[in-house]
Design an enzyme around this catalytic site. Structure first.
Site, PDB file in Angstrom:
ATOM      1  N   ASP A 243       1.130  -1.401  -0.286  1.00  0.00           N
ATOM      2  CA  ASP A 243      -0.124   0.455  -0.463  1.00  0.00           C
ATOM      3  C   ASP A 243       0.411   1.010   0.508  1.00  0.00           C
ATOM      4  O   ASP A 243       2.075   1.363  -0.068  1.00  0.00           O
ATOM      5  CB  ASP A 243      -1.557  -0.017   0.905  1.00  0.00           C
ATOM      6  CG  ASP A 243      -0.802   0.101   2.417  1.00  0.00           C
ATOM      7  OD1 ASP A 243       0.680  -0.138   2.678  1.00  0.00           O
ATOM      8  OD2 ASP A 243      -0.763  -0.589   3.589  1.00  0.00           O
TER       9      ASP A 243
ATOM     10  N   LYS B 289      -5.020   3.790  -1.076  1.00  0.00           N
ATOM     11  CA  LYS B 289      -4.471   4.805  -1.628  1.00  0.00           C
ATOM     12  C   LYS B 289      -5.301   5.630  -0.022  1.00  0.00           C
ATOM     13  O   LYS B 289      -6.631   5.456  -0.563  1.00  0.00           O
ATOM     14  CB  LYS B 289      -4.830   5.976  -2.653  1.00  0.00           C
ATOM     15  CG  LYS B 289      -4.143   6.846  -3.043  1.00  0.00           C
ATOM     16  CD  LYS B 289      -4.265   6.710  -4.423  1.00  0.00           C
ATOM     17  CE  LYS B 289      -2.941   8.392  -5.246  1.00  0.00           C
ATOM     18  NZ  LYS B 289      -2.592   8.562  -6.279  1.00  0.00           N
TER      19      LYS B 289
ATOM     20  N   MET C 157      -2.402   8.292  12.708  1.00  0.00           N
ATOM     21  CA  MET C 157      -4.100   8.876  11.704  1.00  0.00           C
ATOM     22  C   MET C 157      -4.763   9.657  12.974  1.00  0.00           C
ATOM     23  O   MET C 157      -6.187   9.301  12.599  1.00  0.00           O
ATOM     24  CB  MET C 157      -4.328   7.404  11.526  1.00  0.00           C
ATOM     25  CG  MET C 157      -4.028   6.049  11.714  1.00  0.00           C
ATOM     26  SD  MET C 157      -5.050   4.780  12.020  1.00  0.00           S
ATOM     27  CE  MET C 157      -4.572   3.829  13.716  1.00  0.00           C
TER      28      MET C 157
END
Ligand code: SAH
Length: 502
Positions: free
Chosen positions: A35, A57, A173
């Site tokens: 990824d 993505k 994140m």
């Protein structure tokens, strides 16, 4: 044949931050599933017919759902293939590696996990931030910033505990929830003045670090346009960055350099650029087609005693010649009576790898210089063997031929490699490079052939660097704008030219 899956931590992005074991898994894979956080350059290490599957993505709709990723991995393994799943950082740090492993287990598929350097530690390091320090932080906490909608009922994060530890807090994140993160910490008692670092694309040439405080970080992030992937680091250790920031101080940090080379040539330029903090973008322009079943070469090797000089003019030429010796059951001792000449230091190095110190290596990587050195030594009774490329320049053969006997043998041919035309044009269109380097006339010609003469203008915003005079001449003849020619005609010479260009 039984398949097997390797869940491999690909590290935070710097090409060399992959473990030896991880590299081995890339090299032996039949299928590589990757990824966007895993450095794509690892794919170059794969076997020639390895299958690549891109699964995502982030923050776009191209992402393959986790179930589908799991499915692909399991299915390929069941076909008996070796599947390497490359995951950014460490597979078990918010990488859902655990889930992938569980599923493989359920399906009875053999797997191994290869830990990687997590961005949560390595990313801070490259930003000059040690995650612990005796004076500032004696613990660290790695937290998901991917918060559920209803935060109050989310027992996953104990804000009170986090706010009241002196340990370093690292949120992954978390960009989209930055406001929630900072306000929760302040509400639970963390000082508003606590330093915060936002580290984007850590360990890569495009690493960017924004410094703020807990109170202001949300506004700073908006103002600076901070986007994922970003690490949010909260704690006093952030203050050490001024002293410990080694990475962003590297001489080529943030520079994007297109390297036009032949795929089979040593990629020392590529490696040096990345070691110096830059981003090398490798564009192979030529492929080497070795001339197979080269009877002529075998004949001359059988007659090698008749020769007094061996002239090798490229690394490829060296490899093919010595491989042939080996294939014929001979080794460097067969050349004991010859003087060996290399056209430049890279060729000389390759000859040395084969156990021979070249007698003549001209200062500049040009046929004219080699001839100047040879001329006073050659006698009319000498006999020179030159195994080399089919499409090489005639100069050396002609000039040596004026003095003594010379035998040229074609051992390989360079052909233009147009396979990546679209990719190259896209790169040029997006202004994604600062420099382009040419290490030979043929790479210039081939590069122009690949992009097409009508597209030469696309190079106008890129600084063209030439290795030496002959290459420069070709650059000009083909209508490219030369920016600078290296003072010393070597790879290092080109690098110095770029470093000194401020
Ligand atoms: N397994 C990974 C983390 C996957 S979660 C690891 O161990 O590093 C994805 C998050 O990791 C991103 O949203 C970002 O917060 C962080 N991340 C991963 N690589 C990063 C990098 N090079 N620079 C900044 N953040 C990164």
């Amino acid at each position: 044949m039984k398949g097997k899956v390797y869940l491999v931590g690909a590290g935070p992005g710097d090409y060399k931050l992959l473990t030896l074991k991880g590299l081995e898994c890339v090299q032996k894979a039949d299928v590589i599933v990757y990824d966007r956080l895993a450095n794509e350059n690892y794919l170059k290490e794969a076997k020639p017919n390895c299958e690549f599957i891109y699964v995502g993505k982030a923050s776009s709709n191209h992402t393959l759902p986790q179930e589908d990723i799991n499915r692909v991995i399991a299915d390929k393994a069941k076909e008996g293939k070796i599947v390497t799943r490359l995951k950014g950082g460490d597979p078990y740090v918010f990488g859902r590696g655990g889930e992938e492993g569980e599923l493989l287990r359920e399906e009875g598929i053999e797997f191994e996990v290869v830990p990687g350097i997590t961005s949560a530690i390595g990313g801070l390091c490259y930003a000059g931030i040690p995650i612990t320090h005796r004076d500032y932080a004696s613990s660290f906490h790695v937290i998901t910033g991917h918060l559920r909608e209803d935060d109050k009922e989310n027992p996953e994060i104990n804000w009170n505990a986090l706010a009241n530890t002196n340990g370093t807090l690292v949120f992954l994140m978390g960009v989209a929830n930055l406001q929630k993160i900072s306000s929760n910490l302040i509400k639970e008692g963390k000082s508003k003045d606590t330093p915060v670092a936002l580290i984007s694309w850590a360990t890569r040439y495009n690493q960017r670090v924004v410094i703020s405080t807990l109170e202001n970080v949300y506004e700073t992030a908006i103002k600076e346009g901070v986007k994922p992937p970003t690490l949010i680091v909260v704690g006093e250790v952030v203050g050490l960055r001024d002293k410990l920031n080694f990475f962003e101080n590297k001489p080529l940090f943030s520079k994007r350099v297109i390297v036009t080379r032949s795929r089979t040539q040593s990629s020392s330029l590529v490696e040096k650029i990345s070691d110096l903090g830059g981003n090398p973008i490798e564009i192979p322009t030529i492929k080497i087609d070795k001339i197979e079943n080269n009877i002529e070469l075998e004949n001359e090797i059988n007659n090698i005693k008749d020769y007094t000089y061996l002239v090798l003019t490229s690394k490829n030429g060296v490899d093919i010649f010595f491989d042939k010796l080996d294939e014929m059951g001979l080794d460097s001792r067969a050349l004991a009576n010859l003087k060996v000449c290399a056209i430049g230091s890279a060729t000389a190095k390759e000859i040395k790898n084969r156990g021979i110190k070249a007698d003549i290596v001209p200062e500049k990587f040009v046929a004219e210089y080699l001839f100047e050195e040879l001329k006073p030594m050659l006698k009319s009774t000498d006999k020179v063997l030159m195994p080399r490329a089919k499409n090489a320049r005639d100069y050396l053969v002609d000039k040596i031929g004026e003095i003594c006997e010379v035998k040229e043998i074609h051992t390989y041919e360079t052909v233009v490699d147009s396979t990546r035309k679209d990719e190259v044009l896209e790169l040029l269109d997006q202004d994604n490079a600062d420099y382009i380097t040419f290490a030979s006339s043929s790479t210039v010609k081939n590069f122009v052939e690949i992009i097409g003469e009508e597209n030469i203008d696309k190079l106008n915003n890129i600084k063209v660097i030439s290795i030496g005079p002959i290459t420069t001449q070709t650059i000009k003849e083909l209508g490219l704008n030369l920016y600078k020619e290296a003072e010393v005609s070597t790879i290092d010479g080109m690098i110095s030219t770029i470093i000194e260009d401020k």
